[in-house]
Design a protein around this motif. Structure first.
Motif, short mmCIF file in Angstrom:
data_model
loop_
_atom_site.label_atom_id
_atom_site.label_comp_id
_atom_site.label_asym_id
_atom_site.label_seq_id
_atom_site.Cartn_x
_atom_site.Cartn_y
_atom_site.Cartn_z
N GLY A 34 51.02 -57.17 30.70
CA GLY A 34 50.73 -57.92 29.56
C GLY A 34 51.70 -58.66 28.69
N VAL A 35 52.71 -59.07 29.81
CA VAL A 35 53.95 -59.89 29.17
C VAL A 35 53.69 -61.35 28.70
N THR A 36 53.97 -61.54 27.64
CA THR A 36 53.50 -62.96 27.03
C THR A 36 54.81 -63.86 26.70
N THR A 37 55.90 -63.36 26.77
CA THR A 37 57.25 -63.90 26.70
C THR A 37 58.15 -63.54 27.43
N PHE A 38 58.94 -64.68 28.12
CA PHE A 38 59.91 -64.67 29.05
C PHE A 38 61.19 -65.04 28.67
N ALA A 50 64.03 -68.98 37.50
CA ALA A 50 63.37 -68.57 36.45
C ALA A 50 62.57 -69.17 35.37
N ALA A 51 63.07 -70.04 34.90
CA ALA A 51 62.60 -71.10 34.17
C ALA A 51 61.64 -71.85 34.67
N GLN A 52 61.98 -72.39 35.90
CA GLN A 52 60.97 -73.17 36.75
C GLN A 52 59.75 -72.56 36.95
N THR A 53 59.89 -71.08 37.62
CA THR A 53 58.82 -70.36 37.63
C THR A 53 57.90 -70.09 36.35
N VAL A 54 58.30 -69.66 35.21
CA VAL A 54 57.62 -69.65 34.14
C VAL A 54 56.89 -70.82 33.62
N ARG A 55 57.65 -71.85 33.74
CA ARG A 55 56.63 -73.20 33.72
C ARG A 55 55.53 -73.55 34.43
N GLN A 56 55.67 -73.12 35.61
CA GLN A 56 54.88 -73.09 36.68
C GLN A 56 53.42 -72.23 36.37
N LEU A 57 54.00 -71.07 35.96
CA LEU A 57 52.87 -69.94 35.42
C LEU A 57 52.11 -70.42 34.14
N ARG A 58 52.71 -71.29 33.45
CA ARG A 58 52.36 -71.68 32.12
C ARG A 58 50.89 -72.77 32.51
N ILE A 64 51.49 -67.85 27.50
CA ILE A 64 52.94 -67.39 27.79
C ILE A 64 53.99 -68.20 27.33
N ARG A 65 55.16 -67.57 27.04
CA ARG A 65 56.39 -68.26 26.30
C ARG A 65 57.38 -68.50 27.16
N LEU A 66 58.22 -69.30 27.22
CA LEU A 66 59.61 -69.37 27.61
C LEU A 66 60.56 -69.76 26.78
N VAL A 67 61.38 -68.76 26.63
CA VAL A 67 62.59 -68.92 25.78
C VAL A 67 63.80 -68.96 26.16
N LEU A 68 64.61 -69.94 26.01
CA LEU A 68 66.04 -69.82 26.26
C LEU A 68 67.12 -69.11 25.41
N VAL A 69 67.59 -68.23 25.87
CA VAL A 69 68.54 -67.42 25.00
C VAL A 69 70.01 -67.69 25.37
N ALA A 70 70.70 -68.60 24.91
CA ALA A 70 71.88 -69.27 25.02
C ALA A 70 73.11 -68.33 24.62
N ARG A 80 69.73 -80.41 30.01
CA ARG A 80 68.93 -79.72 30.61
C ARG A 80 67.77 -78.75 29.79
N VAL A 81 68.56 -78.48 28.54
CA VAL A 81 67.74 -77.52 27.51
C VAL A 81 66.51 -78.48 26.96
N ARG A 82 67.20 -79.59 26.38
CA ARG A 82 66.26 -80.50 25.60
C ARG A 82 64.95 -80.75 26.27
N GLU A 83 65.20 -81.07 27.65
CA GLU A 83 64.18 -81.46 28.35
C GLU A 83 63.57 -80.30 29.26
N GLY A 84 63.97 -79.12 29.05
CA GLY A 84 63.75 -78.10 29.88
C GLY A 84 62.28 -77.48 29.77
N GLY A 85 61.44 -77.80 28.56
CA GLY A 85 60.06 -77.46 28.56
C GLY A 85 60.25 -75.92 27.96
N PHE A 86 61.17 -75.67 27.09
CA PHE A 86 61.42 -74.22 26.22
C PHE A 86 60.52 -74.36 25.21
N ASP A 87 59.85 -73.10 24.85
CA ASP A 87 59.16 -73.06 23.41
C ASP A 87 60.22 -72.66 22.37
N GLU A 88 61.11 -72.15 22.88
CA GLU A 88 62.27 -71.90 21.79
C GLU A 88 63.65 -71.81 22.55
#
Length: 146
Positions: A34-38, A50-58, A64-70, A80-88
């Protein structure tokens, strides 16, 4: 963040051949746990995969959400971040006064504290990924090694 959370840790020199295994592991987290956030870190090839994988899963699981924790504020300004398809994308407040050299370790600990599950690629008993996985185990998190 709502729902269950999974983060990724892996060596920065991870091979591209991990893509299929990453997809399978992440999809199992969505379907079985039941994971909704990666959460991803954004340093090195493993985090990129990993980020590419989550974008494919979406494409299949649009909820599901993809969050970059810098670890550093400067990372948030990269193309790469600005165009990376991150939800946050953000730097945790707890890193504000952490010395530069300790930022990734502290960020990884923060991610473990927020997460329910970890997907990891660790083949050496050293480095940040190894340390993060050991910390996750110590905290009782479910770790899926690929």
């Amino acid at each position: 963040m709502q729902g269950k959370i999974c983060c990724f840790f892996g060596h920065r020199d991870a091979p591209d051949t991990l893509a299929d295994d990453l997809y399978t592991a992440a999809e199992e987290m969505v379907l079985l746990e039941g994971v909704t956030t990666f959460l991803v870190g954004g340093h090195g090839n493993f985090d990129f995969l990993a980020a590419q994988t989550v974008r494919q899963l979406r494409r299949v699981y649009p909820h599901i959400r993809l969050v970059l924790v810098a670890a550093y504020a400067s990372a948030l300004r990269s193309p790469r971040v600005r165009e990376g398809g991150f939800d946050e994308a953000f730097v945790p407040d707890t890193l504000a006064k952490v010395p530069f050299k300790a930022a990734i370790v502290c960020r990884n600990r923060w991610m473990v504290q927020q997460t329910d599950f970890v997907i990891a690629y660790v083949i050496r008993a050293e480095g940040g990924a190894y340390t993060a996985v050991e910390y996750a185990r110590k905290k009782g998190k479910k770790v899926c090694l690929i």
